[in-house]
Motif scaffolding. Structure first.
Motif, PDB file in Angstrom:
ATOM      1  N   SER A   1      -7.258  -1.804  -5.674  1.00  0.00           N
ATOM      2  CA  SER A   1      -7.271  -2.542  -4.407  1.00  0.00           C
ATOM      3  C   SER A   1      -5.844  -2.596  -3.854  1.00  0.00           C
ATOM      4  N   GLY A   2      -5.764  -2.858  -2.550  1.00  0.00           N
ATOM      5  CA  GLY A   2      -4.462  -2.791  -1.881  1.00  0.00           C
ATOM      6  C   GLY A   2      -4.022  -1.343  -1.724  1.00  0.00           C
TER       7      GLY A   2
ATOM      8  N   THR B   1     -10.519   3.483   2.671  1.00  0.00           N
ATOM      9  CA  THR B   1     -10.413   2.016   2.728  1.00  0.00           C
ATOM     10  C   THR B   1      -9.327   1.558   1.738  1.00  0.00           C
ATOM     11  N   SER B   2      -9.072   0.247   1.737  1.00  0.00           N
ATOM     12  CA  SER B   2      -8.019  -0.253   0.843  1.00  0.00           C
ATOM     13  C   SER B   2      -8.549  -0.555  -0.564  1.00  0.00           C
TER      14      SER B   2
ATOM     15  N   LYS C   1      -4.149   3.565   3.074  1.00  0.00           N
ATOM     16  CA  LYS C   1      -5.286   4.150   3.794  1.00  0.00           C
ATOM     17  C   LYS C   1      -4.879   5.409   4.572  1.00  0.00           C
TER      18      LYS C   1
ATOM     19  N   THR D   1      -0.579   4.955  -4.709  1.00  0.00           N
ATOM     20  CA  THR D   1      -2.047   5.033  -4.611  1.00  0.00           C
ATOM     21  C   THR D   1      -2.514   6.408  -5.108  1.00  0.00           C
TER      22      THR D   1
ATOM     23  N   PRO E   1       0.816  -1.229   0.000  1.00  0.00           N
ATOM     24  CA  PRO E   1       0.000   0.000   0.000  1.00  0.00           C
ATOM     25  C   PRO E   1       0.844   1.272   0.000  1.00  0.00           C
TER      26      PRO E   1
END
Ligand code: UD1
Length: 425
Positions: free
Chosen positions: A183-184, A210-211, A187, A166, A161
């Motif tokens: 996803s992953g 959220t992830s 956060k 991200t 993550p």
């Protein structure tokens, strides 16, 4: 070159409003490139990293203006341009601006990002994100060129993550055609904050915090106004200063939950910590108690950016402790330097074991990165006698005015000195 002369045995006592978050302001500024309309950012911290990011935006034709803590941006006339080493070497934002350029223009070219030397800091996850969004990449001689032939949405599963990767995926997804799934995802509050900013500009993002993020691409984003939230790492630094010095403080403007498990760590050291809405109060015992084993983890775990300060606190606490650094394996420059104060540490990356010692002595120490320099300042405040901290310029990257803030917190015996060659030994 600046250095700081710090009087020893200073006890924190006072209250202040915490500055805006560096790690949120920077990605939000990068995201301004996606918005061809005026954006107003308030509570934007006055930091060298922020100024350097504004300079990169200007290179890309973005209009930027600052009035105190308010920044105005308008990317109406933005156009692709190469971000050369001169503008990228100060911080890590060129990699996010590459994502923003791919999103807005379909192509971009950057020199590799600079930033603190706290470990290897590879870019493979960013590259994976760009490839999933259809970009072709060429990386050569510390430069990266990327071009995206299609604008379609992507499904991405991050193997780790990463905060930056991200954020890049979010930037790429917002203006893509269709629904992207990430996803992953990290956060961290700075990821959720970026999402809230983009939602305010018309982006369609679900799963914030959220992830798993679902992002439906939109045709365009609109101008918006956004307040940068308080800096959780700055708050954590000042709380730790109070804890180490047997003092107390009341900080305003930071949500307690943003500190993840760090407040619990301070409680386990023996501090009384109470939190209400956007304020955190800490009262420390005369001496902290250790006997702890902690390890850094992605949010909401123990934050790596507060690891150097935590090591400092464990150095002055009673008992033995172990800290494991799982995110940036070489983040022990400050711990090594703490030995000059008389701290008893055994550094064997990714671990440092610490035997707490009651008395430390003033020393001449060298900061080598942003958070490490702050941790050395905290050690100097607790030591007996005067200390000299070199490498003060790192502090300007993340703390608006740490001398002002420490004075507000009752530690006024800190002064900055300009280093003129030959003027002191
Ligand atoms: C951000 C923060 C930084 C914080 C870090 C972790 C900003 C400006 N900086 O940095 O203060 O310390 O999150 O909370 O917000 N990694 C890879 N490949 C990649 C990217 C990352 O292996 O492509 C690894 C890194 O080497 C590191 C880990 O992932 O070991 C975490 O990095 P990441 O979350 O990406 O940190 P940054 O976004 O650089």
């Amino acid at each position: 070159m600046e250095r700081m002369v710090i009087g020893g045995r200073q006890r924190v006592s006072g209250e202040l409003h915490v500055q805006g978050s560096k790690n949120l302001a920077l990605p939000v500024l990068c995201a301004c490139l996606l918005i061809p309309e005026p954006v107003v950012l308030t509570h934007c911290p006055l930091l060298s990293d922020v100024e350097e990011t504004l300079a990169m935006l200007q290179t890309l034709g973005v209009f930027v203006k600052r009035e105190g803590h308010t920044v105005f941006c308008d990317a109406k006339d933005a156009a692709p341009a190469k971000l050369s080493k001169e503008v990228t070497q100060g911080n890590r934002m060129s990699i996010l601006l590459l994502g923003a350029m791919l999103s807005r223009f379909g192509c971009g070219e950057i020199s590799y990002p600079g930033g603190c030397r706290i470990g290897k800091r590879p870019l493979d996850l960013h590259e994976q994100v760009f490839s999933r969004f259809g970009a072709e990449l060429i990386a050569l001689n510390d430069e990266m060129w990327a071009c995206r032939k299609r604008r379609s949405a992507a499904r991405i599963s991050l193997p780790y993550p990463s905060v930056g990767a991200t954020q890049n995926a979010i930037l790429c997804a917002c203006l893509s055609e269709g629904v992207s799934e990430i996803s992953g995802a990290a956060k961290e509050p700075e990821v959720a904050g970026l999402c809230r900013f983009l939602i305010g500009a018309g982006a369609k993002i679900r799963g914030v915090g959220t992830s798993k993020l679902l992002i439906e691409g939109v045709k365009g984003l609109r101008g918006t106004r956004f307040a940068i939230e308080g800096d959780r790492i700055v708050a954590g630094t000042y709380l730790t200063a109070a804890a180490m010095s047997g003092g107390e403080c009341l900080l305003h403007g930071v949500s307690p939950n943003r500190l993840g498990s760090y407040l619990e760590f301070l409680r386990r050291l023996g501090c009384e910590v109470s939190a209400k809405d956007e304020s955190i109060r800490l009262r420390a015992p005369e001496r902290l108690t250790s006997g702890l084993s902690v390890k850094t983890e992605p949010y909401p775990g123990f934050p790596t950016d507060l690891q150097p300060m935590a090591v400092g606190a464990l150095c002055v606490a009673r008992g033995d402790a172990n800290v494991e650094e799982t995110i940036f394996e070489e983040r022990f420059a400050a711990a090594r330097e703490m030995q000059k104060f008389g701290a008893r540490l055994c550094i064997a990356p990714p671990n440092v074991s610490i035997h707490g010692v009651e008395k430390h002595f003033g020393a001449r120490v060298q900061g080598r990165d942003l958070r490490g320099s702050a941790a050395l300042l905290l050690m100097a405040l607790c030591a007996q006698g005067e200390s000299i901290l070199e490498g003060v310029e790192y502090l300007n990257r993340g703390y608006e005015d740490i001398v002002r803030d420490m004075a507000l917190l009752g530690c006024a015996d800190i002064r900055k000195e300009e280093k003129k060659w030959g003027s002191y030994e």
